[in-house]
Write an enzyme that holds these catalytic residues in place. Structure first.
Site, PDB file in Angstrom:
ATOM      1  N   ASN A 235     -11.955   1.691 -13.130  1.00  0.00           N
ATOM      2  CA  ASN A 235     -12.468   2.761 -12.661  1.00  0.00           C
ATOM      3  C   ASN A 235     -13.783   3.110 -13.656  1.00  0.00           C
ATOM      4  OD1 ASN A 235     -11.639   3.926 -15.437  1.00  0.00           O
ATOM      5  ND2 ASN A 235      -9.716   3.407 -14.818  1.00  0.00           N
TER       6      ASN A 235
ATOM      7  N   ASP B 218      -3.170   3.345 -12.323  1.00  0.00           N
ATOM      8  CA  ASP B 218      -1.842   3.592 -11.776  1.00  0.00           C
ATOM      9  C   ASP B 218      -1.165   2.668 -11.306  1.00  0.00           C
ATOM     10  OD1 ASP B 218      -2.169   6.462 -12.503  1.00  0.00           O
ATOM     11  OD2 ASP B 218      -3.252   7.028 -10.734  1.00  0.00           O
TER      12      ASP B 218
ATOM     13  N   LYS C 167      -9.502 -18.674  -8.054  1.00  0.00           N
ATOM     14  CA  LYS C 167     -10.162 -17.605  -7.125  1.00  0.00           C
ATOM     15  C   LYS C 167      -9.816 -17.448  -5.827  1.00  0.00           C
ATOM     16  CE  LYS C 167     -15.157 -16.773  -5.803  1.00  0.00           C
ATOM     17  NZ  LYS C 167     -16.412 -17.277  -6.210  1.00  0.00           N
TER      18      LYS C 167
ATOM     19  N   PRO D 124       3.200   1.008 -15.720  1.00  0.00           N
ATOM     20  CA  PRO D 124       4.163   1.991 -16.406  1.00  0.00           C
ATOM     21  C   PRO D 124       3.216   3.499 -16.937  1.00  0.00           C
ATOM     22  CG  PRO D 124       3.312   0.027 -18.082  1.00  0.00           C
ATOM     23  CD  PRO D 124       3.001  -0.125 -16.500  1.00  0.00           C
ATOM     24  N   ASP D 125       4.033   4.425 -16.927  1.00  0.00           N
ATOM     25  CA  ASP D 125       3.281   5.460 -17.208  1.00  0.00           C
ATOM     26  C   ASP D 125       3.247   5.861 -18.950  1.00  0.00           C
ATOM     27  OD1 ASP D 125       2.598   8.283 -17.705  1.00  0.00           O
ATOM     28  OD2 ASP D 125       3.182   8.848 -15.617  1.00  0.00           O
ATOM     29  N   ILE D 126       2.099   5.606 -19.504  1.00  0.00           N
ATOM     30  CA  ILE D 126       1.892   5.675 -20.935  1.00  0.00           C
ATOM     31  C   ILE D 126       2.222   7.203 -21.399  1.00  0.00           C
ATOM     32  CG2 ILE D 126       0.735   5.178 -23.016  1.00  0.00           C
ATOM     33  CD1 ILE D 126      -0.709   3.108 -21.209  1.00  0.00           C
TER      34      ILE D 126
ATOM     35  N   PHE E  72      -4.778  13.954 -20.533  1.00  0.00           N
ATOM     36  CA  PHE E  72      -5.846  14.532 -19.863  1.00  0.00           C
ATOM     37  C   PHE E  72      -5.718  14.562 -18.253  1.00  0.00           C
ATOM     38  CE2 PHE E  72      -7.825  14.344 -23.821  1.00  0.00           C
ATOM     39  CZ  PHE E  72      -9.172  14.689 -23.689  1.00  0.00           C
TER      40      PHE E  72
ATOM     41  N   LYS F  93       1.083  18.378 -14.097  1.00  0.00           N
ATOM     42  CA  LYS F  93       1.364  17.229 -15.060  1.00  0.00           C
ATOM     43  C   LYS F  93       1.782  17.510 -16.469  1.00  0.00           C
ATOM     44  CE  LYS F  93      -1.653  13.238 -16.363  1.00  0.00           C
ATOM     45  NZ  LYS F  93      -3.040  12.753 -16.395  1.00  0.00           N
TER      46      LYS F  93
ATOM     47  N   LYS G  51       5.404  15.995 -16.932  1.00  0.00           N
ATOM     48  CA  LYS G  51       5.348  14.885 -17.932  1.00  0.00           C
ATOM     49  C   LYS G  51       6.061  15.591 -19.436  1.00  0.00           C
ATOM     50  CE  LYS G  51       2.349  11.720 -15.753  1.00  0.00           C
ATOM     51  NZ  LYS G  51       1.264  10.735 -15.784  1.00  0.00           N
TER      52      LYS G  51
END
Length: 400
Positions: free
Chosen positions: A208, A277, A287, A303-305, A321, A335, A339
């Site tokens: 990203n 995600d 390749k 995994p969702d840290i 964030f 969120k 969480k």
């Protein structure tokens, strides 16, 4: 007078913002620093050396070979004297000279001759700042650990509006010589920053636009507030923060593993990284060759840290964030609750003035009992504001 005995060598180049430098000298001296000034020939068109001498209490230097200096080698004397070399304003021309190691006047020679850290406050027309040549020079200098303060965004002397304004003297002085209470003294802070890379094959990956600038600024701010800071960083092209332990990773899975290994020893966790995600289900060992018109990849969740940290039996105080492009408050509050975070900082990355890779940001910070808006500012300044707010909320949380 926190910085009594600190030697600041201020270099001034030929931009219109040079008229603000006598005030900058006064602000640095007010913090206890000893200030000496070096001006280029073009800078003298915008600010009087006599005025700078009056406010600094020291002669202003402008000559590479000074007959009055010891052995006529004034640049060596000044280079050894400085604890920090601050260049404000720094023009596009001077950035280019510094990038290529030119030494054709006193200030450019000092940059090569000093072992002191160099800090630059750019000031130029917005199109000059955005020009590919200037951005390339910026990237090179950052890799050499030259610190940049700004530029700020706004109306310019020429009438243009955009990035390129020099930060205000008080902001520069506060960033160079921060008057920060040790609000986090003795606390251990774990921060994630930057993007992650998820491999598709040996030569391709998905990622990203995160630059890591906000997370790195937070790490530096936490350290300045007295914390012992560990930074878990994805791949970025910015210098490591001073006095911060930095652990480099590539993928979301590596970041998760590194965080979970360190979080049990942390009082505060800040999840500022832009973690992917999803990742490809299968990473091919060779390749992928072009064949059909379409290529289909299957992705699975990473995994969702942030959630895993906040759901620990004895979790640290956790700030997340939310980088959103729409419905920012709604998504951020969802969120925060989902969480089980203590705080969340939300920003609108659809605004190219404060989105990914920008030097500035603006945040709205939410917690279960309230919210606070932090207006657009240089990320270094914003990071200090956010860490002060976090320190207050952390203290209140511990007293509950």
């Amino acid at each position: 007078m926190q910085y009594k005995g600190k030697n600041i060598l201020l270099g001034i180049t030929g931009g219109i913002a040079a008229y603000k430098t006598p005030d900058l000298v006064r602000k640095l001296i007010a913090k206890g620093a000893e200030v000496r000034v070096v001006v280029t020939d073009s800078a003298k068109e915008f600010v009087s050396p006599l005025a700078l001498q009056a406010v600094s209490g020291n002669p202003v230097s402008d000559n590479l070979l000074d007959k009055d200096a010891e052995a006529a080698m004034g640049h060596i004397e000044l280079a050894k004297w400085a604890d920090q070399l601050l260049i404000a304003p720094a023009t596009a021309n001077f950035m280019a000279k510094l990038t290529y190691g030119l030494a054709d006047d006193l200030l450019s020679t000092l940059c090569l001759a000093t072992a002191a850290p160099i800090t630059i406050a750019p000031a130029m027309n917005q199109q000059m700042w955005l020009a590919p040549a200037t951005q390339d020079n910026l990237a090179v200098l950052q890799k050499r650990n030259v610190r940049f303060l700004g530029p700020a965004q706004g109306e310019q002397a020429c009438g243009d509006v955009g990035p390129g304004r020099m930060l205000e003297p008080q902001d520069i002085a506060d960033l160079v010589l921060p008057d920060l209470p040790q609000l986090l003294f003795g606390r251990k802070v774990l921060i994630t920053a930057g993007p992650t890379r998820e491999d598709i094959d040996p030569v391709r990956y998905i990622t990203n636009h995160s630059s890591g600038k906000m997370g790195y600024a937070l790490a530096q701010a936490a350290q300045q507030l007295g914390a012992e800071v560990t930074l878990v960083s994805g791949p970025v092209n910015i210098p490591k923060p001073n006095k911060v332990k930095t652990l480099n990773i590539s993928s979301a899975e590596q970041m998760h593993e590194t965080v979970m290994q360190n979080v049990m020893h942390s009082d505060i966790f800040i999840g500022c990284a832009a973690v992917a995600d999803y990742k490809p289900l299968n990473r091919t060992s060779q390749k992928i060759k072009k064949s059909d018109q379409e290529l289909t990849l299957t992705f699975i969740k990473n995994p969702d840290i942030l959630s895993d940290v906040a759901h620990l039996d004895n979790p640290p105080f956790t700030l997340g964030f939310a980088a959103e492009t729409q419905n920012v408050k709604e998504y951020a509050l969802s969120k925060l609750q989902r969480k089980k975070l203590n705080m969340i900082a939300a920003n609108d990355v659809s605004d190219d003035k404060i989105g990914f890779n920008s030097e500035q940001n603006a945040l709205t910070v939410f917690w279960p009992e309230g919210e606070q808006k932090l207006e657009i500012a240089d990320k270094s300044i914003l990071a200090i504001q956010l860490m002060k707010l976090l320190a207050l909320r952390y203290k209140e949380n511990k007293n509950d």
